[in-house]
Design a protein around this motif. Structure first.
Motif, mmCIF file in Angstrom:
data_model
loop_
_atom_site.group_PDB
_atom_site.id
_atom_site.type_symbol
_atom_site.label_atom_id
_atom_site.label_comp_id
_atom_site.label_asym_id
_atom_site.label_seq_id
_atom_site.Cartn_x
_atom_site.Cartn_y
_atom_site.Cartn_z
ATOM 1 N N ASP A 1 50.851 -12.719 3.859
ATOM 2 C CA ASP A 1 50.623 -11.385 4.416
ATOM 3 C C ASP A 1 51.951 -10.700 4.732
ATOM 4 O OD1 ASP A 1 47.948 -11.884 4.246
ATOM 5 O OD2 ASP A 1 47.692 -12.395 6.374
ATOM 6 N N GLN A 2 51.913 -9.386 4.781
ATOM 7 C CA GLN A 2 53.110 -8.621 5.100
ATOM 8 C C GLN A 2 53.460 -8.749 6.578
ATOM 9 O OE1 GLN A 2 52.089 -4.585 4.046
ATOM 10 N NE2 GLN A 2 51.092 -4.180 5.991
ATOM 11 N N VAL A 3 54.723 -8.513 6.888
ATOM 12 C CA VAL A 3 55.185 -8.523 8.268
ATOM 13 C C VAL A 3 55.933 -7.219 8.505
ATOM 14 C CG1 VAL A 3 57.253 -9.835 7.608
ATOM 15 C CG2 VAL A 3 56.571 -9.746 10.001
ATOM 16 N N PHE A 4 55.450 -6.435 9.444
ATOM 17 C CA PHE A 4 56.011 -5.117 9.755
ATOM 18 C C PHE A 4 56.179 -4.295 8.472
ATOM 19 C CE2 PHE A 4 58.801 -2.203 12.224
ATOM 20 C CZ PHE A 4 58.002 -2.107 13.348
ATOM 21 N N LYS A 5 55.123 -4.322 7.650
ATOM 22 C CA LYS A 5 55.021 -3.594 6.377
ATOM 23 C C LYS A 5 55.987 -4.087 5.294
ATOM 24 C CE LYS A 5 52.462 0.530 7.272
ATOM 25 N NZ LYS A 5 52.193 1.871 6.768
ATOM 26 N N ILE A 6 56.584 -5.254 5.508
ATOM 27 C CA ILE A 6 57.411 -5.867 4.469
ATOM 28 C C ILE A 6 56.635 -7.055 3.909
ATOM 29 C CG2 ILE A 6 59.575 -7.046 3.935
ATOM 30 C CD1 ILE A 6 59.916 -4.078 4.607
ATOM 31 N N LYS A 7 56.227 -6.949 2.652
ATOM 32 C CA LYS A 7 55.420 -8.007 2.034
ATOM 33 C C LYS A 7 56.323 -8.967 1.271
ATOM 34 C CE LYS A 7 51.338 -8.839 -0.812
ATOM 35 N NZ LYS A 7 50.761 -9.749 0.191
ATOM 36 N N ALA B 1 64.370 -11.200 8.208
ATOM 37 C CA ALA B 1 64.670 -11.556 9.597
ATOM 38 C C ALA B 1 64.466 -10.363 10.525
ATOM 39 C CB ALA B 1 66.101 -12.073 9.702
ATOM 40 N N LEU B 2 64.921 -9.196 10.096
ATOM 41 C CA LEU B 2 64.802 -7.990 10.919
ATOM 42 C C LEU B 2 63.339 -7.551 11.053
ATOM 43 C CD1 LEU B 2 66.371 -5.912 12.514
ATOM 44 C CD2 LEU B 2 66.788 -4.640 10.400
ATOM 45 N N ALA B 3 62.590 -7.600 9.950
ATOM 46 C CA ALA B 3 61.170 -7.223 9.995
ATOM 47 C C ALA B 3 60.384 -8.171 10.896
ATOM 48 C CB ALA B 3 60.585 -7.228 8.582
ATOM 49 N N SER B 4 60.687 -9.457 10.823
ATOM 50 C CA SER B 4 59.996 -10.447 11.664
ATOM 51 C C SER B 4 60.332 -10.257 13.134
ATOM 52 C CB SER B 4 60.374 -11.866 11.219
ATOM 53 O OG SER B 4 59.978 -12.101 9.887
ATOM 54 N N ALA B 5 61.573 -9.883 13.408
ATOM 55 C CA ALA B 5 61.975 -9.616 14.790
ATOM 56 C C ALA B 5 61.213 -8.413 15.347
ATOM 57 C CB ALA B 5 63.480 -9.373 14.857
ATOM 58 N N LEU B 6 61.101 -7.357 14.543
ATOM 59 C CA LEU B 6 60.391 -6.158 14.987
ATOM 60 C C LEU B 6 58.903 -6.437 15.178
ATOM 61 C CD1 LEU B 6 62.229 -3.573 12.726
ATOM 62 C CD2 LEU B 6 62.208 -3.566 15.229
ATOM 63 N N ARG C 1 66.880 1.112 7.993
ATOM 64 C CA ARG C 1 66.393 2.355 7.367
ATOM 65 C C ARG C 1 65.316 2.054 6.328
ATOM 66 N NH1 ARG C 1 71.948 3.332 6.954
ATOM 67 N NH2 ARG C 1 72.741 4.596 8.683
ATOM 68 N N PHE C 2 65.495 0.973 5.579
ATOM 69 C CA PHE C 2 64.498 0.589 4.577
ATOM 70 C C PHE C 2 63.158 0.287 5.253
ATOM 71 C CE2 PHE C 2 62.208 -2.466 1.951
ATOM 72 C CZ PHE C 2 62.264 -1.865 0.706
ATOM 73 N N ILE C 3 63.213 -0.392 6.388
ATOM 74 C CA ILE C 3 61.978 -0.686 7.130
ATOM 75 C C ILE C 3 61.340 0.612 7.624
ATOM 76 C CG2 ILE C 3 61.082 -1.735 9.251
ATOM 77 C CD1 ILE C 3 63.109 -4.010 8.818
ATOM 78 N N LYS C 4 62.165 1.526 8.127
ATOM 79 C CA LYS C 4 61.639 2.812 8.600
ATOM 80 C C LYS C 4 60.965 3.583 7.463
ATOM 81 C CE LYS C 4 63.802 5.452 11.481
ATOM 82 N NZ LYS C 4 64.853 6.307 12.102
ATOM 83 N N ASP C 5 61.521 3.460 6.260
ATOM 84 C CA ASP C 5 60.948 4.166 5.106
ATOM 85 C C ASP C 5 59.527 3.708 4.799
ATOM 86 O OD1 ASP C 5 63.247 5.626 4.788
ATOM 87 O OD2 ASP C 5 64.060 4.394 3.157
ATOM 88 N N GLN C 6 59.182 2.491 5.209
ATOM 89 C CA GLN C 6 57.827 1.982 4.969
ATOM 90 C C GLN C 6 56.804 2.666 5.882
ATOM 91 O OE1 GLN C 6 58.075 -0.089 2.269
ATOM 92 N NE2 GLN C 6 60.242 0.370 2.658
ATOM 93 N N PHE C 7 57.305 3.341 6.919
ATOM 94 C CA PHE C 7 56.413 3.991 7.890
ATOM 95 C C PHE C 7 56.429 5.515 7.757
ATOM 96 C CE2 PHE C 7 57.227 -0.147 9.758
ATOM 97 C CZ PHE C 7 55.976 -0.524 10.225
ATOM 98 N N ILE D 1 60.489 3.143 16.707
ATOM 99 C CA ILE D 1 61.690 2.457 16.214
ATOM 100 C C ILE D 1 62.944 3.160 16.725
ATOM 101 C CG2 ILE D 1 63.017 1.846 14.152
ATOM 102 C CD1 ILE D 1 60.343 1.519 12.675
ATOM 103 N N ASP D 2 62.934 4.505 16.691
ATOM 104 C CA ASP D 2 64.076 5.265 17.207
ATOM 105 C C ASP D 2 64.282 5.004 18.697
ATOM 106 O OD1 ASP D 2 64.673 6.373 14.760
ATOM 107 O OD2 ASP D 2 63.452 8.169 15.084
ATOM 108 N N GLU D 3 63.174 4.871 19.412
ATOM 109 C CA GLU D 3 63.250 4.587 20.851
ATOM 110 C C GLU D 3 63.842 3.191 21.100
ATOM 111 O OE1 GLU D 3 60.225 3.627 24.535
ATOM 112 O OE2 GLU D 3 59.499 4.942 22.931
#
Length: 449
Positions: free
Chosen positions: A233-239, A274-279, A325-331, A341-343
């Motif tokens: 399954d994807q994690v924070f929209k990263i599959k 790693a970053l997506a899993s942390a978020l 930024r790549f993660i933000k682009d998924q949203f 995320i900005d907060e």
């Protein structure tokens, strides 16, 4: 009795350390067993130039200077001084005073510190004809110069792994595995590994179980002696784009695993995962730290760069911001999550900073990602882990074949050292990512160039 000029087999040796060894491991003088250890006086001068700053080498220089100060006390270190531990040899600082039969400065040129260090070792060799004198250096060229002058020389081996080609990869593929077990794994969340056909291990491990066309991807938990299916399954929209990435995500999300390492070529997705899993787990941790060691081009200190501390270091941290930024682009289209995320960034719930900027901080309830960990020494990796407080998770990512730090290589860097030495610990999991997922063009570079 040993004849003059002959070295007795098995006799005590004298190891002469250069500056590169001290900057790699400030405790190096205590790692030569019963043998004597010496440093040329030029090494002290070079360490004096390195003592200021927040970089790894600055801490190593200061630590060594304090160590020698404690050792000397009321004694003169120009004479042999007993090292503190009973089973260790003697220590001294070498002064270049004697006329030499072979003079490195006459051979290679005057004015260079390396050549004075060679002369110090050559002088010690002439003073001690019955002992084997060995120059120890992380500098390959200096070792070659020493050998050209009939002086034994070797690399500093402490912290080096034996065979990088056999470095632990974290996963095993088992073919012709019992079909019944594969089916059972898919039905149950956890399965006792005792009768599963998987041999007991001394550490956590990932498996790809195959029987003809049937496949099960599982995680073996050493503490519980269980196997469990690994989700894709994807994690924070990263599959995950391959099973190795799914294994990495599993380790990153497992609350029982406190220490994770991910090794792989550029473009395999180490930092992004790693970053997506942390978020994804942001509510479980007080803060997310993402950091990397700064290795300047041409090995010049960033102090030479214009601007304040932030403007000096921002270019080095740019790859981490790119991943965010790549993660933000998924949203895109999800204004609420983009604002969240900005907060997180504005309130420093996510902190992205060079490793030197967070030294000494208590790492309690923090998801701590260290990118480019192959540029760390084994001692620094140990120091980082030793600072972990309660409910902290530490993740090291890097490529052991892409090292920018002088005197480190695939065998002696901190990431390789961690993988080799932590692989059997129940709190640790590792996965090596093989397949690049950045682009076909990036894969071409990794495979062909």
């Amino acid at each position: 009795m040993t004849k003059k000029g002959k070295i007795a087999s098995g006799s005590k040796k004298i190891f002469v350390l250069d500056t590169s060894v001290i900057l790699y491991d400030h405790d190096a003088i205590n790692n030569f067993h019963e043998h004597d250890v010496a440093i040329p006086i030029q090494v002290l001068e070079e360490l004096d130039n390195f003592k200021s700053g927040n970089d790894t080498r600055n801490f190593e220089a200061r630590s060594f200077i304090r160590l020698i100060d404690q050792l000397s006390r009321q004694q003169l270190i120009s004479n042999w001084v007993k090292l503190k531990s009973e089973n260790l040899g003697m220590f001294k600082v070498i002064l270049n005073e004697a006329q030499l039969k072979i003079n490195a400065e006459e051979v290679f040129g005057k004015g260079k510190t390396d050549h004075k260090i060679l002369n110090a070792a050559l002088g010690l060799k002439e003073e001690n004809p019955g002992k084997k004198v060995v120059l120890v250096s992380k500098d390959i060229c200096l070792r070659l110069k020493a050998k050209a002058l009939n002086l034994f020389a070797e690399d500093y081996e402490t912290g080096k792994i034996k065979n990088v080609d056999e470095l632990y990869a974290g996963k095993t593929e088992l073919t012709n595995f019992p079909e019944a077990i594969i089916e059972e794994v898919k039905k149950q969340r956890f399965l006792d590994a005792t009768d599963s056909g998987i041999l007991p291990r001394t550490g956590n491990h990932f498996y790809v179980l195959k029987h003809k066309r049937k496949v099960a991807n599982v995680f073996y938990n050493q503490s519980l002696n269980t196997i469990s299916a690994v989700s894709t399954d994807q994690v924070f929209k990263i599959k995950p784009k391959n099973i190795e990435q799914a294994f990495a995500i599993h380790a990153l999300l497992d609350p029982e695993i406190k220490l994770v390492s991910i090794q792989g070529n550029a473009g395999t997705g180490k930092t992004l995962l790693a970053l997506a899993s942390a978020l994804e787990q942001r509510k479980k941790f007080r803060q997310i730290f993402v950091t990397r060691p700064i290795v300047s081009l041409s090995n010049k200190d960033i102090g030479f760069l214009p601007g304040d501390a932030k403007s000096k270091t921002d270019p080095f941290m740019a790859p981490i911001w790119d991943n965010l930024r790549f993660i933000k682009d998924q949203f895109v289209g999800d204004a609420k999550m983009l604002e969240k995320i900005d907060e997180l960034i504005a309130t420093e719930k996510i902190a992205i900073a060079p490793l030197a900027f967070i030294r000494g901080r208590t790492l309690a309830k923090i998801f701590f990602i260290i990118d480019e960990a192959q540029n760390l020494t084994p001692h620094e990796v140990k120091t980082i882990i030793s600072r972990a407080g309660e409910h902290t998770k530490i993740v090291f990512t890097g490529d052991i074949y892409q090292i920018d730090t002088p005197y480190l290589d695939a065998e002696s860097n901190g990431l390789s050292y961690l993988i080799e030495n932590a692989k059997n610990h129940p709190l640790y999991a590792h996965i090596t990512l093989q397949k690049g997922e950045r682009s076909e063009l990036a894969n071409l570079a990794n495979e062909l160039l």
